[in-house]
Every structure is written in structure tokens, then in C-alpha cells.
Design an enzyme around this catalytic site. Structure first.
Site, short mmCIF file in Angstrom:
data_model
loop_
_atom_site.label_atom_id
_atom_site.label_comp_id
_atom_site.label_asym_id
_atom_site.label_seq_id
_atom_site.Cartn_x
_atom_site.Cartn_y
_atom_site.Cartn_z
N GLU A 358 6.16 35.97 9.62
CA GLU A 358 5.09 35.23 10.28
C GLU A 358 4.63 34.04 9.44
OE1 GLU A 358 1.88 34.68 13.23
OE2 GLU A 358 3.97 35.29 13.18
N THR A 487 5.03 23.62 25.31
CA THR A 487 5.04 24.39 24.07
C THR A 487 5.30 25.87 24.31
OG1 THR A 487 3.91 24.55 21.92
CG2 THR A 487 2.57 24.95 23.91
#
Length: 541
Positions: A358, A487
Site C-alpha cells: 500500500e 480515475t
């Protein structure tokens, strides 16, 4: 008031401002990769059929508990988000079912106690509805009507003469949550809302979102065109001075060049602001690791100090550099973009699972600072000395950005190494994430047995698997010269490209950025996210 004057660009070397096509002509995927494309479809079907069985009509599948999670107001985010991928993959039966469901969602109020995020609702729900409307040749007018109803509710985020919307609206009473927002939330609406204006003939939608972006772009920034994350819609001023290509900043920069392309606007503000942001990023944020010479973009905090940290979210930047670099016919930007793609891919290639974390840190000749209370552990330093980065948050929660940029790199260069990388990711997902009831996330990409996350994000269907599929699909299908991706990887039909975008001239500040008190750091912490914070850490059986 505009606070920038136009001057010759001081850093980037231009060949011309007249661009060619994004994709090279006659690009072909070698036949040997056809089997990998079929594997991606299999992953999609296994994931989605598990969702249908255990979580239908809810937002996310909880694959470990064989239940569901609600993170997007309980409207069935996975269904709406996945429709475009179904159409692209040719899954017509599932698509018809999803369109029927999406045409009947009651968007008048949230099905959960949560307020409605204008940003998330725009990119997932509005984007999914409008993209599917276009991908199906406008055969389903109910999708457009649903998009209109939903956006009419979100428009309550603009109050009075405010140019910038508040980030959240209570759909029960149409009242916005009056607090600061971030530039990604306020500046990542143009593609969807202008597409709605195109199909409804109501220019109000487009005018609202362009007002917000123009306002953000006109404000003095700490570094030229690199707007800081936080902004106060009430005052219209930035709050704090933290700059990042990661969460909270990311898609504002992404949409500057994509709006220019989708709209073919003659207003140079958007392309020139994007170009200036790229130039500033190369001058001030572009760094290489002391091990491996990997390229990353650092953050820049309110104390005017670089933070040598990045994230999976930020790794879209390589693809964005490549896309805009081709539109502006600028080889310098393209070359930097390819280096960023390689740096982010290294975060996949160097882990035990072959999947990226992440967030991660890195060390440069200028130091290793990531924040006032952060230190590098011995374990992290050992990992860095082998790989050129170290995980800060070790989870993987279905994010697409590394593979998104890899997709752009393939479509722009035609280099088959990007096909090999995508194939490696497909195999890693299938090996480490697949369970009988779906594809959960993983808590630690370096510890395959260290526990799975009981959630499957809707963008797994909308983005990650779509980008992987299109990497191995015929490049003329959903060509980057004919479609612009939002996006959330929802493609919108674009007009034929202009011969060039922007003036090719960088914008320079005429004054000094004045720091106003605000949040000290980025919009998102290094945790996997609040929506999974309380999900139990379950071990694969």
C-alpha cells in the site's frame, strides 16, 4: 484572479507542442498471451459470481465471511463499477442483469448512515453509469436518467458563490458537510460531469466542476502548479502546504490533461497547468534510490521539507506522464514516465508474493525522512538494501495503479516486457488471493500466510481487472486515441485528437505562497483505509 504569467519553459526540452497519437500504429499483442487474457476473465468471473452469491445489491463482497461490506452508501457499488468491464470482456448476460439493477437504484437517499462522497460517487457510480451508456451505444437511456438524478443531488455540494464544492452531502436533507476538502475530491469531477452535460444538453454540470478546477489552478501554490492537498471551500484558500501525487492530490493532476483531451478545449489553462506541475515535479520531487537507482516522486510537506515516501495510489503517475507526454509530443516527459513505471513495478517484483504494498519509503542521497515521528526499522533497512524501497504499509487492497501505468507503458511503447509484468501480476493474484469464495486482499505482501482481508473493493472489477484485460486485448479495442479513462478506469468516448494541447509554455508564479494553518500531512495515512480497519485478520484455511 490568475497569479501566473506565461514564460518560456526553463526545464523541459520540447521537440514540439504538436502531438501524434498516444498509441503507435499497428500495435499487436503476440498470440502467446491470449491464454493470459482468458485467465483475467476467469478471475473476474470467480470474483463477481462470488459477489452475486454472497453480497448482491451491497457495495463490496466480504469473501472470507461470505457476506458483504458497505462502503459506498449501500447502492451496490460493485455492480455499477463492474458494468464497463463486463461490456469490454463481452460478458453480455451479466451486463444485462447489471444494467437492469443499476437502472432501478434509488439514489434519493443513502442506504447507510454515511454521508455521500461527491468524489467517490462521481468516479464509481456516475462514471459507471455514463461509461456503460456510451459503451453500449446509448441503448439504455435509463442509465443516463439515473446519472442525471444522482448528479442533481451531488450538486448541493456547491453553496452560494463557492467555487469549490464541499466533499460530502447528506442526501436526506441535501446539506453539505461544511469542512475542508482536498484537491482530488474537488478536482476529479470534470470528465464525468462534462460527459453528463454532453448527453443531457445541460451545461450547468460542466460549469460547476470547471469552476472548481479553474479556481484551484489559479491559486498560488508552494511549488509552481503543484497545489497542496487541502483546500477550504468556504474561503476558497489552501489549508496547509502538503504536496503529493498520492492520495488527496493524485487525480487532480491526472484530470488536468485528461480534461484537455476529452473536451478538446481551446482553453490552455488545463494542459499548461498540467505541464507546469510535471516540470515542478521533475525539478523538485523526482528522486532516485541509493540502492538500485529506482525513480520515485517524493512528497513535499508544509515545512518545505521533502518526504521520501510514496504509495500504490501515487503509482498512477507513470502512466499519466506517458499519456500527457504523448499528447504534448514531449520525449522528456515520456522518458521520466517510463522510469516511474519501472520504479513502481519494482515494488511488485521485489516482494514475496509479487504484489506491491500500500505504501513504501525509499532512501536518497538527500536522506530518508518520511515524517517527524517516523524511523526506519532494522527489518525495513535490510529490505531496502536488497530492493531499493521498503514497505511502510504492507497490505494490498486490490489497487490498480501500478498495473494501470504498466498498461499505458505497453500501449505507448509496444515493449513486451510490460506484457510479461502484467502476466506475473495475474499469476500472483491467482496464487495468493484466490479462495473458493472470491479474491480477498492480503495484509502483508511479504507474508503470504499472514492473513487475508475480508473485503473486495469495487475497483478490483472496474480498474485492476479491466487494465489487465486490456493489456492483453487487441490494442485497437478501447484505444487510448479514442477513449479517455476516468480515475476509476471508466472509459469515455473522445473526439478525434487535436494537433496539440496547451501553449507549450510553463506557468510561473508571480507571488509568494502564503502558508495558512491546516492539516499537517497528506489526506490519507499509511493504513489500508478506514473502511477495512475493523475487518478481522483472517488466515487462509
Amino acid at each position: 484572479m490568475k497569479l501566473y504569467r506565461l514564460v518560456p519553459i526553463p526545464f523541459l526540452l520540447f521537440s514540439t507542442t504538436y502531438a501524434g497519437l498516444v498509441q503507435p500504429p499497428n500495435l499487436v499483442v503476440p498470440p502467446a498471451y491470449a491464454a493470459v487474457k482468458a485467465e483475467v476473465v476467469d478471475i473476474f468471473l470467480h470474483s463477481y459470481l462470488s459477489y452475486k452469491e454472497y453480497a448482491w445489491s451491497h457495495d463490496n463482497l466480504a469473501p472470507l465471511s461470505r457476506s458483504f461490506n458497505e462502503g459506498r452508501n449501500g447502492w451496490g457499488a460493485t455492480i455499477v463499477d463492474a458494468m464497463g468491464t463486463m461490456k469490454i470482456m463481452g460478458l453480455e448476460t451479466l451486463l444485462e442483469e447489471a444494467i437492469d439493477y443499476s437502472s432501478k437504484i434509488d439514489f434519493s437517499d443513502s442506504k447507510t448512515p454515511d454521508k455521500v462522497s461527491i468524489f467517490e460517487t462521481t468516479i464509481r457510480y456516475l462514471g459507471g453509469l455514463l461509461s456503460t451508456y456510451e459503451l453500449t451505444d446509448q441503448k439504455y437511456p435509463a442509465l443516463l436518467e439515473q446519472a442525471r438524478k444522482l448528479t442533481d443531488k451531488m450538486a448541493y455540494g456547491w453553496v452560494g458563490e463557492n467555487n469549490v464544492p464541499y466533499g460530502f452531502v447528506n442526501f436526506t436533507n441535501n446539506e453539505p458537510q461544511v469542512t475542508v476538502t482536498n484537491i482530488a475530491e474537488a478536482g476529479t469531477l470534470t470528465l464525468e460531469w462534462e460527459t453528463l452535460s454532453k448527453h443531457t444538453g445541460n451545461k450547468t454540470y460542466e460549469d460547476l466542476v470547471l469552476r472548481s478546477v479553474r479556481h484551484i489552478a489559479s491559486l498560488e501554490a508552494p511549488l509552481p502548479a503543484l497545489a497542496p492537498v487541502w483546500i477550504d471551500p468556504t474561503t476558497g484558500t489552501f489549508s496547509g502546504g502538503y504536496i503529493t501525487w498520492g492520495g488527496g492530490g493524485d487525480s487532480y493532476f491526472e484530470y488536468l490533461i485528461k480534461h484537455a483531451r476529452l473536451s478538446n478545449t481551446d482553453d490552455n489553462l488545463y494542459a499548461d497547468t498540467w505541464l507546469t506541475a510535471i516540470d515542478s515535479s521533475i525539478q523538485h520531487l523526482l528522486k532516485t534510490s541509493t540502492v538500485g537507482n529506482h525513480t520515485y516522486l517524493a512528497d513535499y510537506d508544509s515545512d518545505q521539507r521533502l518526504r521520501f515516501t510514496s504509495s500504490h495510489l501515487a503509482c498512477f503517475h507513470g502512466g499519466n506522464f506517458l499519456y500527457g507526454g504523448r499528447l504534448l509530443d514531449n520525449q522528456t516527459i515520456i522518458d521520466v514516465g517510463l522510469r516511474l513505471v519501472d520504479g513502481c513495478w519494482n515494488t511488485y517484483a521485489s516482494t514475496v508474493t509479487g504484489i506491491g504494498p500500500e505504501s513504501f519509503g525509499f532512501i536518497t542521497e538527500e536522506g530518508s525522512y518520511t515524517g517527524p515521528s517516523d524511523t526506519i526499522s532494522d527489518e525495513q533497512l535490510e529490505f531496502y538494501n536488497k530492493t531499493g524501497f521498503y514497505p511502510r504499509s504492507t497490505a494490498y487492497i486490490h489497487r490498480p495503479e501500478v498495473l494501470e501505468s504498466n498498461f499505458y507503458a505497453w500501449r505507448v511503447t509496444g515493449d513486451t516486457k510490460y506484457l510479461e509484468r502484467a502476466m506475473s501480476a495475474v499469476r500472483s493474484f491467482d496464487k495468493y488471493l484466490r479462495i473458493p469464495s472470491g479474491f480477498p486482499g492480503v495484509w502483508n505482501v511479504n507474508q503470504p500466510g499472514g492473513g487475508l482481508i475480508d473485503d473486495t473493493e469495487s475497483f478490483w472489477f472496474a480498474e485492476t481487472l479491466k487494465y489487465l484485460y486490456l493489456t492483453f486485448d487487441d490494442p485497437s479495442h478501447i484505444s487510448l486515441d479514442e477513449w479517455v479513462f476516468n480515475t476509476e478506469a471508466q472509459p469515455f468516448k473522445a473526439p478525434p485528437p487535436k494537433p496539440g494541447y496547451g501553449s507549450g509554455i510553463i506557468r510561473q508564479p508571480t507571488g509568494t505562497f502564503k502558508l495558512k494553518e491546516g492539516p499537517p500531512g497528506p489526506a490519507y495515512s499509511d493504513s489500508p483505509g478506514a473502511r477495512i480497519a475493523n475487518i478481522p485478520n483472517r488466515i487462509r484455511d
